[in-house]
Design a protein around this motif. Structure first.
Motif, mmCIF file in Angstrom:
data_model
loop_
_atom_site.group_PDB
_atom_site.id
_atom_site.type_symbol
_atom_site.label_atom_id
_atom_site.label_comp_id
_atom_site.label_asym_id
_atom_site.label_seq_id
_atom_site.Cartn_x
_atom_site.Cartn_y
_atom_site.Cartn_z
ATOM 1 N N PHE A 293 -19.610 26.582 -6.108
ATOM 2 C CA PHE A 293 -19.382 27.942 -6.583
ATOM 3 C C PHE A 293 -20.574 28.859 -6.335
ATOM 4 C CE2 PHE A 293 -16.294 25.601 -9.287
ATOM 5 C CZ PHE A 293 -15.155 26.171 -8.743
ATOM 6 N N GLU B 281 -18.257 37.152 4.781
ATOM 7 C CA GLU B 281 -17.401 36.284 5.565
ATOM 8 C C GLU B 281 -16.945 37.021 6.806
ATOM 9 O OE1 GLU B 281 -14.284 34.675 3.189
ATOM 10 O OE2 GLU B 281 -15.665 33.967 1.663
ATOM 11 N N ALA C 217 -12.899 26.242 5.672
ATOM 12 C CA ALA C 217 -13.373 27.502 5.094
ATOM 13 C C ALA C 217 -14.227 28.253 6.110
ATOM 14 C CB ALA C 217 -14.182 27.231 3.834
ATOM 15 N N SER D 265 -14.723 32.153 -0.247
ATOM 16 C CA SER D 265 -13.419 31.841 0.315
ATOM 17 C C SER D 265 -12.542 31.090 -0.690
ATOM 18 C CB SER D 265 -13.615 30.976 1.561
ATOM 19 O OG SER D 265 -12.410 30.424 1.995
ATOM 20 N N GLY D 266 -11.247 31.294 -0.570
ATOM 21 C CA GLY D 266 -10.308 30.564 -1.418
ATOM 22 C C GLY D 266 -10.368 29.058 -1.168
ATOM 23 N N TRP D 267 -10.701 28.679 0.084
ATOM 24 C CA TRP D 267 -10.838 27.264 0.394
ATOM 25 C C TRP D 267 -11.981 26.634 -0.385
ATOM 26 C CZ3 TRP D 267 -7.032 24.801 2.435
ATOM 27 C CH2 TRP D 267 -6.195 25.416 3.343
ATOM 28 N N VAL E 41 -13.206 27.680 -3.288
ATOM 29 C CA VAL E 41 -12.798 27.601 -4.696
ATOM 30 C C VAL E 41 -11.865 26.410 -4.899
ATOM 31 C CG1 VAL E 41 -11.548 28.779 -6.535
ATOM 32 C CG2 VAL E 41 -13.126 30.071 -5.090
ATOM 33 N N PHE E 42 -10.895 26.247 -3.994
ATOM 34 C CA PHE E 42 -9.977 25.106 -4.072
ATOM 35 C C PHE E 42 -10.747 23.792 -4.018
ATOM 36 C CE2 PHE E 42 -7.578 21.888 -1.686
ATOM 37 C CZ PHE E 42 -6.521 21.670 -2.563
ATOM 38 N N ALA F 1 -10.482 21.264 3.169
ATOM 39 C CA ALA F 1 -10.763 22.605 2.655
ATOM 40 C C ALA F 1 -12.188 23.033 2.976
ATOM 41 C CB ALA F 1 -10.526 22.648 1.146
#
Length: 136
Positions: free
Chosen positions: A67, A125, A116, A2-4, A6-7, A112
């Motif tokens: 990660f 996901e 996620a 998820s982008g969350w 990674v953020f 975040a």
């Protein structure tokens, strides 16, 4: 992934490195920071330096662990970001702007990691691969 996640991983690495550098500065030179008198949580700057140094290093490692996509890394990340937020809150009298900046980063990391989406048993996901308007 998820982008969350990674953020949160990037922010944990950045926040951990900044805490690590803050710890080094507090250990090396006590003259860098101005101690506020009559503060409820008054501690020795060298002690705070070691707290930030150790916590920063652990947060960086946990940021890299995010990660991998492991669920345990998310749980550890929430706990460590909470500890980082607490330590930065108590650090406000010594470096107000910097402590509030890192406190905000820790809060964003917690949000975040909690927002996620959770992976399903197949490792995908929820909603991955399904197109809008089609039956899954």
């Amino acid at each position: 992934m998820s982008g969350w996640i990674v953020f949160a991983g990037v922010m944990m690495i950045f926040g951990g490195l900044m805490a690590l550098f803050t710890g080094i500065a507090a250990i090396a030179e006590d003259d860098v920071f101005v101690a506020t008198r009559n503060y409820a949580f008054e501690y020795d700057l060298t002690g705070w330096g070691f707290i930030h140094l150790i916590l920063g290093a652990v947060i960086v490692v946990a940021g890299f662990a995010l990660f991998t996509g492991a669920l345990w890394a998310r749980a550890v990340g929430v706990v460590l970001a909470g500890l980082g937020a607490l330590s930065n809150f108590l650090w406000i009298p010594y470096a107000p702007f910097w402590a509030l900046t890192l406190l905000a980063i820790d809060i964003f990391v917690i949000c975040a990691l909690c927002a996620a989406p959770r992976r399903s048993a197949t490792g995908a996901e929820p909603g991955a691969g399904a197109r809008p308007g089609t039956a899954a």
